[in-house]
Motif scaffolding. Structure first.
Motif, PDB file in Angstrom:
ATOM      1  N   UNK A 117      -1.164   4.676  18.940  1.00  0.00           N
ATOM      2  CA  UNK A 117      -1.086   6.359  18.571  1.00  0.00           C
ATOM      3  C   UNK A 117      -1.698   6.554  17.120  1.00  0.00           C
ATOM      4  N   UNK A 118      -2.552   7.320  17.136  1.00  0.00           N
ATOM      5  CA  UNK A 118      -3.299   7.901  15.587  1.00  0.00           C
ATOM      6  C   UNK A 118      -2.910   9.055  15.370  1.00  0.00           C
ATOM      7  N   UNK A 119      -2.402   9.882  16.281  1.00  0.00           N
ATOM      8  CA  UNK A 119      -2.012  11.360  15.994  1.00  0.00           C
ATOM      9  C   UNK A 119      -0.390  11.559  16.086  1.00  0.00           C
ATOM     10  N   UNK A 120      -0.016  11.840  15.024  1.00  0.00           N
ATOM     11  CA  UNK A 120       1.635  11.973  15.154  1.00  0.00           C
ATOM     12  C   UNK A 120       1.826  13.368  14.686  1.00  0.00           C
ATOM     13  N   UNK A 151      -1.404   4.425  -2.219  1.00  0.00           N
ATOM     14  CA  UNK A 151      -2.387   3.295  -2.483  1.00  0.00           C
ATOM     15  C   UNK A 151      -2.938   2.580  -1.010  1.00  0.00           C
ATOM     16  N   UNK A 152      -2.061   2.711  -0.259  1.00  0.00           N
ATOM     17  CA  UNK A 152      -2.458   2.192   1.181  1.00  0.00           C
ATOM     18  C   UNK A 152      -3.287   2.818   1.790  1.00  0.00           C
ATOM     19  N   UNK A 153      -3.236   4.366   1.795  1.00  0.00           N
ATOM     20  CA  UNK A 153      -4.230   5.056   2.441  1.00  0.00           C
ATOM     21  C   UNK A 153      -5.707   4.902   1.539  1.00  0.00           C
ATOM     22  N   UNK A 183      -8.879   6.704  13.238  1.00  0.00           N
ATOM     23  CA  UNK A 183      -8.479   5.180  13.272  1.00  0.00           C
ATOM     24  C   UNK A 183      -7.213   4.727  12.702  1.00  0.00           C
ATOM     25  N   UNK A 184      -6.471   5.827  12.143  1.00  0.00           N
ATOM     26  CA  UNK A 184      -5.215   5.682  11.477  1.00  0.00           C
ATOM     27  C   UNK A 184      -4.314   7.002  11.404  1.00  0.00           C
ATOM     28  N   UNK A 240      -1.107   0.703  15.139  1.00  0.00           N
ATOM     29  CA  UNK A 240      -1.434  -0.465  14.176  1.00  0.00           C
ATOM     30  C   UNK A 240      -2.543  -0.446  13.470  1.00  0.00           C
ATOM     31  N   UNK A 241      -2.516  -0.198  11.991  1.00  0.00           N
ATOM     32  CA  UNK A 241      -3.706  -0.197  11.291  1.00  0.00           C
ATOM     33  C   UNK A 241      -4.151  -1.520  10.807  1.00  0.00           C
TER      34      UNK A 241
END
Length: 210
Positions: free
Chosen positions: A22-25, A67-69, A96-97, A153-154
């Protein structure tokens, strides 16, 4: 011995069919205790030598998430430059995320220095430590889907940067960064198949006999 009937097996098959990356939440928060419950499922997973090498970090601090983004954006830009022409144009349109929207972030690592299990099964194939963690993520993926929770899963991240952002030991090998939340829509086809990036192939294309 517990027996599983045909009805259960059909439902289990449906669970596999409808498990998606899933990428769209939706931004709705998950219920209290949902992540902890899914982590308990992870701990039921098989592991080489009963080593339970998974290490899970619930990422809540806004600065760490940001920071992860930012790391994802940099890595994704690098990945885009690896393509050219029509494929590059197509890649640029892919989502993609779900890092911005997902209410829950979970970073998953393999502790390669752990002595739990006393090295059983790892002498000739030490990589089974990482394999065990991947199997655990797959268990969580199915358990989450059974609760209507989506998991993405990124992998477009720099592992060394993630360890640094989260201030973790270098002996913890980064395996995956998971976004969790309720999906905007449900579909039984992979997102990349619907986007015409790739198609799912039949099992006989991956199977041989010797």
């Amino acid at each position: 011995m517990v027996a599983f009937d045909e009805a259960f097996r059909r439902q289990l098959h449906e669970l596999f069919v409808w498990r998606r990356d899933v990428r769209r939440f939706r931004r709705d928060p998950l219920p209290q205790g949902a992540i902890e419950r899914l982590i308990e499922t992870v701990c039921l997973s098989p592991s080489v030598g009963l080593s339970q090498p998974w290490r899970l970090v619930i990422v809540e601090e806004p600065a760490r998430r940001r920071a992860v983004i930012e790391d994802f954006k940099a890595c994704n830009a690098d990945a885009l430059r690896a393509y050219s022409g029509e494929r590059a144009s197509q890649y640029a349109t892919l989502k993609l995320a779900g890092l911005e929207e997902a209410p829950a972030h979970l970073a998953v690592f393999a502790d390669k220095s752990s002595q739990t299990g006393h090295g059983l099964g790892r002498m000739t194939m030490p990589e089974t430590t990482e394999y065990s963690v991947v199997a655990a993520i797959c268990s969580m993926w199915l358990a989450a889907r059974a609760e209507g929770i989506g998991l993405g899963w990124v992998s477009i991240l720099n592992p060394a940067h993630i360890n640094g952002i989260l201030d973790l030991p270098t002996s913890w090998k980064f395996i995956g960064y998971l976004c969790l939340g309720y999906p905007e829509t449900e579909d039984d086809r992979p997102d990349l198949e619907r986007a015409k990036w790739e198609c799912r192939r039949a099992a006989d294309q991956f199977t041989t006999r010797r």
